[in-house]
Design a protein around this motif. Sequence first.
Motif, mmCIF file in Angstrom:
data_model
loop_
_atom_site.group_PDB
_atom_site.id
_atom_site.type_symbol
_atom_site.label_atom_id
_atom_site.label_comp_id
_atom_site.label_asym_id
_atom_site.label_seq_id
_atom_site.Cartn_x
_atom_site.Cartn_y
_atom_site.Cartn_z
ATOM 1 N N TRP A 169 -2.235 -6.412 4.847
ATOM 2 C CA TRP A 169 -1.036 -5.994 5.226
ATOM 3 C C TRP A 169 -0.235 -5.351 4.420
ATOM 4 N N PRO A 170 0.007 -4.075 4.712
ATOM 5 C CA PRO A 170 0.712 -3.440 3.820
ATOM 6 C C PRO A 170 2.359 -3.380 3.858
ATOM 7 N N VAL A 171 2.763 -4.714 3.335
ATOM 8 C CA VAL A 171 4.119 -5.102 3.309
ATOM 9 C C VAL A 171 4.642 -4.690 1.854
ATOM 10 N N GLY A 172 5.589 -4.220 1.881
ATOM 11 C CA GLY A 172 6.454 -3.890 0.594
ATOM 12 C C GLY A 172 6.841 -4.968 -0.091
ATOM 13 N N GLU B 205 9.506 -7.035 4.515
ATOM 14 C CA GLU B 205 8.496 -7.031 5.853
ATOM 15 C C GLU B 205 7.679 -8.077 6.005
ATOM 16 N N ALA C 110 0.887 -1.103 0.060
ATOM 17 C CA ALA C 110 -0.012 0.128 0.022
ATOM 18 C C ALA C 110 0.798 1.420 0.045
ATOM 19 N N LEU C 111 2.109 1.279 0.534
ATOM 20 C CA LEU C 111 3.079 2.623 0.276
ATOM 21 C C LEU C 111 3.491 2.644 -0.730
#
Lengths: 337, 337
Positions: A98-101, A106, A68-69
């Motif tokens: 889960w906003p994992v890269g 992460e 998400a980022l």
Amino acid sequence: MVNMRDVAHRAGVSIATVSFVLNGTKPVTAATRARVEQSMADLGYRRNVVARALASRRTHIIAMAYPALEHRFGMSTAEFFTSAAEAARKEDYHLVLWPVGNDGVELRELLGQGLVDGVVLMEVQLDDPRVGILRQTGTPFAMIGRTSELEGLSHVDIDFDATVEEAVKHLHGLGHRRLVLVSGDLDDPRFHAYGPWVRTEDAYRRVTAEYGLETVVLPCSDTTRAGQDVTERLIREYPEATAILVLNEYAALGVVSALNRMGRAVPDEFSVLPLLMVPETAALTDPELTMMRTPGPELGQLGTEALIRQLEGADPLPPQMVPAKLHPGGTTAAPRA
Amino acid sequence: MVNMRDVAHRAGVSIATVSFVLNGTKPVTAATRARVEQSMADLGYRRNVVARALASRRTHIIAMAYPALEHRFGMSTAEFFTSAAEAARKEDYHLVLWPVGNDGVELRELLGQGLVDGVVLMEVQLDDPRVGILRQTGTPFAMIGRTSELEGLSHVDIDFDATVEEAVKHLHGLGHRRLVLVSGDLDDPRFHAYGPWVRTEDAYRRVTAEYGLETVVLPCSDTTRAGQDVTERLIREYPEATAILVLNEYAALGVVSALNRMGRAVPDEFSVLPLLMVPETAALTDPELTMMRTPGPELGQLGTEALIRQLEGADPLPPQMVPAKLHPGGTTAAPRA
């Protein structure tokens, strides 16, 4: 806080017996089980989720991994997420986002060894480092999207070939012969190997060649502003174009608003057809967009089902390819004379 | 899978000693600790996250509770979520999005006793059942939004009073005397006690009274279509209006497109000013919207900070009220003569 000791005391059994009932580690008689369960009910005993996870290696929580980022969390994404959450709920699982890269660092940290039972992977890259990590850690997972290598991987995805074919067929049938694809920006390092963009461009090159049409592709980020900028470039460099296909949803909004501002009537002067779009976004332009409707509700549900079948030891879900379907609107018509 | 026994064996210590090192339950000498840690490194031992959670009662995972199946996950929401996720990451926490219902039933199920360290609560209702559940279970939490009763509750929110004051002042300063507020639809059961809508309406009634203006409020759901429909009603029932404030972002898009379709020039005939909006949405209309810009990036960050301070035992973050600020655009001007 009520604990196992309290339950054991009330039921007149040992703590070990309570544990056997809870974890199924040794058989107990039906009468004893009933006494323990009654005692738990009387005391309002709630099992410690973490302890239960340790005992059963199951939490019934599944994670949707979404960068998400790095990628925008748009309205299409929200559809995938909410339909996945609904599908999970129906099967008595909880789905969290889960906003994992995208690099998997992460993801590896978070996976550990038991907080979630499995992962639904979103925004899949052609060669996705997260897949290696999920395999190494033995985590059950299903992809919404596809890596290049798919051997043994559970996945569902948009059928980009069928989607592009139907879109070009629609415009060709209306009489358009000069099309432009406003694509994603594959030079953006966050997206250079992003499956949906690569596959859509490939399909577009193939289909336009089959129709004997010139293949014009302009890169564009997925923002309204970028869509507005690329429209100015398009009108300058390809003034003979009569139809614009747009890969990304916010870029498509920018294309229509730029044409409106330039006094280029939609659809009289230009037809506009987004290839990935949801009705809520399509309703934001004037006129409302004709679109290829993203099958987010179907794929969110299917991706979750594919994962849960693995978790439950059921027959695997065969790979599912779902096309975006043409959805009527006000932005496509016969080309200007 | 490497376990504690393997680590103990390689380090030449007991399993209990390994456990003391891992969990800090008893002091060990620096030399022993170093030997155990070297052994863990050599063997690639990774602590079981669940076991660690049991030992320390901490997972460093925090959840943003968002009723994604009841409320729309729009472009403003995405800003709150991504800024919260970034703030968490900076403090070495992971933030996940929990699509739990507003009634708190799923929240209670999910909380259990340890999977997440705390909760950031979104879309707060005036009397929110989730707050009672968080308190009962002793879960640290912070609200982005506010219940009616705030005693002892950590919260950050939009300053609706200041936002409405600045919006009305702007329009009044341009010369407008006949305003209409297109509000939320408080009859919708999903929103009947939804703080932002109730507080905005209250503030609007107060501020218009202070300015000696007639108070006209029209309810409207947050969709483009509803915004279009309410505009037709507005022009029919309040033909003397010259300025329209709009609470919701998608409704605001509908208001502008309906005025355009009806040939009512914006801003020459009508000024339009949304009260909660992000630039990406504002860019979609023609002309681009003047707006009160939702402080999502600030509040996502502050709400997360408020929670993490609790978790770390730091000084509490005092309640923060952040106003939406006037952001220039092309939809407000002096009223028609």
